[in-house]
Design a protein around this motif. Structure first.
Motif, mmCIF file in Angstrom:
data_model
loop_
_atom_site.group_PDB
_atom_site.id
_atom_site.type_symbol
_atom_site.label_atom_id
_atom_site.label_comp_id
_atom_site.label_asym_id
_atom_site.label_seq_id
_atom_site.Cartn_x
_atom_site.Cartn_y
_atom_site.Cartn_z
ATOM 1 N N VAL A 129 32.494 44.353 37.855
ATOM 2 C CA VAL A 129 31.076 43.926 38.342
ATOM 3 C C VAL A 129 31.034 43.412 39.845
ATOM 4 N N GLU A 130 32.115 42.915 40.220
ATOM 5 C CA GLU A 130 32.503 42.647 41.524
ATOM 6 C C GLU A 130 32.637 43.756 42.474
ATOM 7 N N ALA A 131 33.408 44.719 41.882
ATOM 8 C CA ALA A 131 33.733 46.049 42.636
ATOM 9 C C ALA A 131 32.643 46.799 43.039
ATOM 10 N N LYS A 132 31.600 46.784 41.972
ATOM 11 C CA LYS A 132 30.397 47.658 42.071
ATOM 12 C C LYS A 132 29.400 46.958 43.364
ATOM 13 N N LYS A 133 29.639 45.561 43.144
ATOM 14 C CA LYS A 133 28.678 44.781 44.291
ATOM 15 C C LYS A 133 29.264 45.482 45.784
ATOM 16 N N ALA A 134 30.516 45.731 45.854
ATOM 17 C CA ALA A 134 31.256 45.793 47.150
ATOM 18 C C ALA A 134 31.403 47.233 47.297
ATOM 19 N N ASN A 135 30.860 48.026 46.285
ATOM 20 C CA ASN A 135 31.306 49.808 46.248
ATOM 21 C C ASN A 135 32.492 49.901 46.684
ATOM 22 N N ASP A 136 33.521 49.157 45.761
ATOM 23 C CA ASP A 136 35.023 49.443 46.340
ATOM 24 C C ASP A 136 35.623 49.145 44.760
ATOM 25 N N SER B 194 39.093 50.412 44.680
ATOM 26 C CA SER B 194 40.237 50.666 45.246
ATOM 27 C C SER B 194 41.283 49.623 44.480
ATOM 28 N N LYS B 195 42.500 50.005 44.517
ATOM 29 C CA LYS B 195 43.636 49.127 43.955
ATOM 30 C C LYS B 195 43.818 47.740 44.535
ATOM 31 N N ALA B 196 43.370 47.754 45.962
ATOM 32 C CA ALA B 196 43.423 46.460 46.552
ATOM 33 C C ALA B 196 42.288 45.571 45.749
ATOM 34 N N MET B 197 41.024 46.207 45.567
ATOM 35 C CA MET B 197 39.895 45.391 45.087
ATOM 36 C C MET B 197 40.192 45.021 43.519
ATOM 37 N N LEU B 198 40.846 46.031 42.940
ATOM 38 C CA LEU B 198 40.991 45.767 41.424
ATOM 39 C C LEU B 198 42.109 44.924 41.119
ATOM 40 N N SER B 199 43.048 44.620 42.039
ATOM 41 C CA SER B 199 44.059 43.692 41.991
ATOM 42 C C SER B 199 43.621 42.157 41.799
ATOM 43 N N ASN B 200 42.134 41.912 41.774
ATOM 44 C CA ASN B 200 41.640 40.613 41.420
ATOM 45 C C ASN B 200 41.756 40.595 39.887
#
Ligand SMILES: Cc1cc2nc3c(=O)[nH]c(=O)nc-3n(C[C@H](O)[C@H](O)[C@H](O)COP(=O)(O)OP(=O)(O)OC[C@H]3O[C@@H](n4cnc5c(N)ncnc54)[C@H](O)[C@@H]3O)c2cc1C
Length: 440
Positions: free
Chosen positions: A342-349, A351-357
């Motif tokens: 959901v957070e990645a969709k908001k940021a349209n990102d 990537s591995k860096a984003m999914l490290s969350n």
């Protein structure tokens, strides 16, 4: 409908359904694919779903009362030698309070019920026509482009998504395909679970186990139940049946030359167990691999570009002697992976860096905190003394302590010394006791 989903979830077990529920509530467009005829058709658990995450996912689930069997109101840990059983028994009124500390479940019922709740959430979402639960379909491949997951292939069909959550369970073939798991999982990181469901009229079951309404008993066993093979046994009460089974170390089982089925029959014939299952009829037999909860068994990483691994596919499980916690870990990790989508969709990102969350969220949750804190206990449980010497000694002491034979009676300390002398070296035991005290 868009030509691409926000997320594809592989596996409609607890991790997958928990992710799906979270995505549906956040109005995301997703596809969940389950290979079984229905969600739960292929799944095995002891099974107690521990903790309060179910209430987070389905608030007030106890009012519906459909998905679970009984809530845990009475807990027992039993040490066994071939003739005796010495139990630590705990019952408390605080177990009656909601959200319960745990509920017993039969996966074919529970997972199907949870899938129904997910469908209700889809229907109530902003895109009821654009999210789906698809069953009876095997995902054969996660599609990768330039090292990034872009979708899945099932037979001739291809589906694309910004992100894939792999929630395929412990036989994590797709996790290996995307390169996050080694081709072969070491034998000491997995165990074999076998289980029977034995039907018993609800009234007889409640009388036999002193249960009221939907209250239930959990009983774990260690010692003669596993015939010297590393592992332990369990017995849980359902609405009108008993779940009974064993979890046995894979390597130890192979080396013993014994079959899980024969060991289970010996366990069922133990006098303490035979009395509990008398007149109950076996209606289901199942077997499944289960992770040992060794943190070294986890994949090299649980996220990469466009993909996250949730539940037992990531070997998220704890068995430190108190209980097996695999389903609650699957639930929490599914929720956290979906929240990351959901957070990645908001940021349209994506990537591995984003999914490290996702990893960070899991690290600060009870899942990875407890797996780290209790690794010493997990390893201690693998030591032979824990499933042979200790139960034999405890039962030997119990036999002396509870026997009254019209002879002068020894003090308990002398009985304990005598029992120790018969089964172990005093100093080895002191060292083991200190280790146990520190690890738990
Ligand atoms: C004997 C035994 C006793 C246990 N007792 C307990 C207990 O008391 N308490 C507890 O918390 N845990 C217990 N566990 C562990 C618990 O069952 C697991 O940790 C839990 O089920 C993991 O959930 P999951 O969603 O990650 O995986 P699973 O429940 O295994 O779900 C994975 C799903 O993915 C589907 N799938 C797999 N591959 C594909 C594919 N390629 N395409 C489509 N679908 C696919 C499967 O059909 C399945 O539905 C026990 C396990 C065993 C074997």
């Amino acid at each position: 409908m868009e030509d691409k989903f926000d997320c594809i979830i592989v596996g409609g077990g607890i991790a997958g359904l928990s992710a799906a529920m979270t995505l549906a509530r956040a109005d995301a467009r997703f596809l969940l694919i389950e290979r079984g005829e229905f969600c739960g058709a292929k799944n095995v658990s002891g099974g107690v779903l521990w903790g309060s995450d179910l209430a987070r996912l389905v608030p007030d689930y106890w009012e519906d009362g459909e998905g679970f069997e009984r809530f845990v109101a009475h807990r027992r840990l039993t040490f066994m030698d071939p003739q005796s059983a010495f139990s630590v028994d705990f019952k408390s009124d605080h177990f009656q309070e909601t959200p319960y500390t745990g509920v017993t479940v039969l996966r074919a019922v529970f997972d199907a019920w949870l899938a129904g709740k997910v469908q209700e959430a889809i229907d109530a979402s902003a895109h009821p026509e654009e999210s789906f639960i698809a069953t009876d379909i095997l995902v054969e491949e996660v599609l990768m482009e330039d090292g990034r997951a872009t979708g899945i292939r099932a037979g001739d069909e291809v589906f694309h998504a910004d992100c894939v959550i792999i929630a395929e369970g412990v036989n994590n073939l797709l996790t290996r395909q995307v390169g996050l798991e080694k081709p072969y999982v070491a034998g000491d990181h997995v165990a074999v679970g076998v289980k029977e469901v034995m039907q018993l009229d609800a009234k007889r079951l409640e009388d036999r186990f002193q249960l009221r309404g939907r209250s239930g008993l959990t009983n774990e066993f260690v010692g003669a139940c596993s015939e010297g093979v590393e592992g332990g046994g369990f017995l849980y009460t359902n609405r009108d049946s008993i779940s009974i089974g064993l979890v046995l170390g894979m390597n130890e089982l192979r080396d013993s030359g014994k079959t899980p089925y024969d060991i289970l029959n010996t366990f069922k014939a133990h006098p303490a167990v035979a009395d509990m299952i008398r007149d109950a009829e076996t209606v289901e037999y199942s077997a499944h691999v289960v992770s040992t909860g060794d943190i070294k068994g986890m994949p090299s990483e649980i996220y990469a570009d466009g993909v996250m691994i949730a539940g037992e596919a990531a070997h998220l499980l704890l068995n430190a002697g108190k209980a097996i916690q695999g389903m609650d870990y699957a639930m929490r990790s599914g929720i956290l992976a979906a929240e990351t989508v959901v957070e990645a969709k908001k940021a349209n990102d994506f990537s591995k860096a984003m999914l490290s969350n996702y990893r960070k969220a899991l690290e600060s949750s009870y899942v990875l905190q407890d797996m780290r804190s209790f690794q010493d206990a997990v390893h201690l449980l693998h030591r032979k003394e824990m499933f042979s010497t200790v139960p034999d000694l405890v039962c030997d002491f119990g036999r002396q302590f509870f026997t009254i034979d019209s002879q002068p009676t020894q003090k308990a300390s002398a009985m304990m010394r005598a029992a120790v002398k018969r089964h172990a070296s005093y100093w080895d035991l002191v060292k083991l006791g200190l280790k146990a005290a520190r690890s738990l």
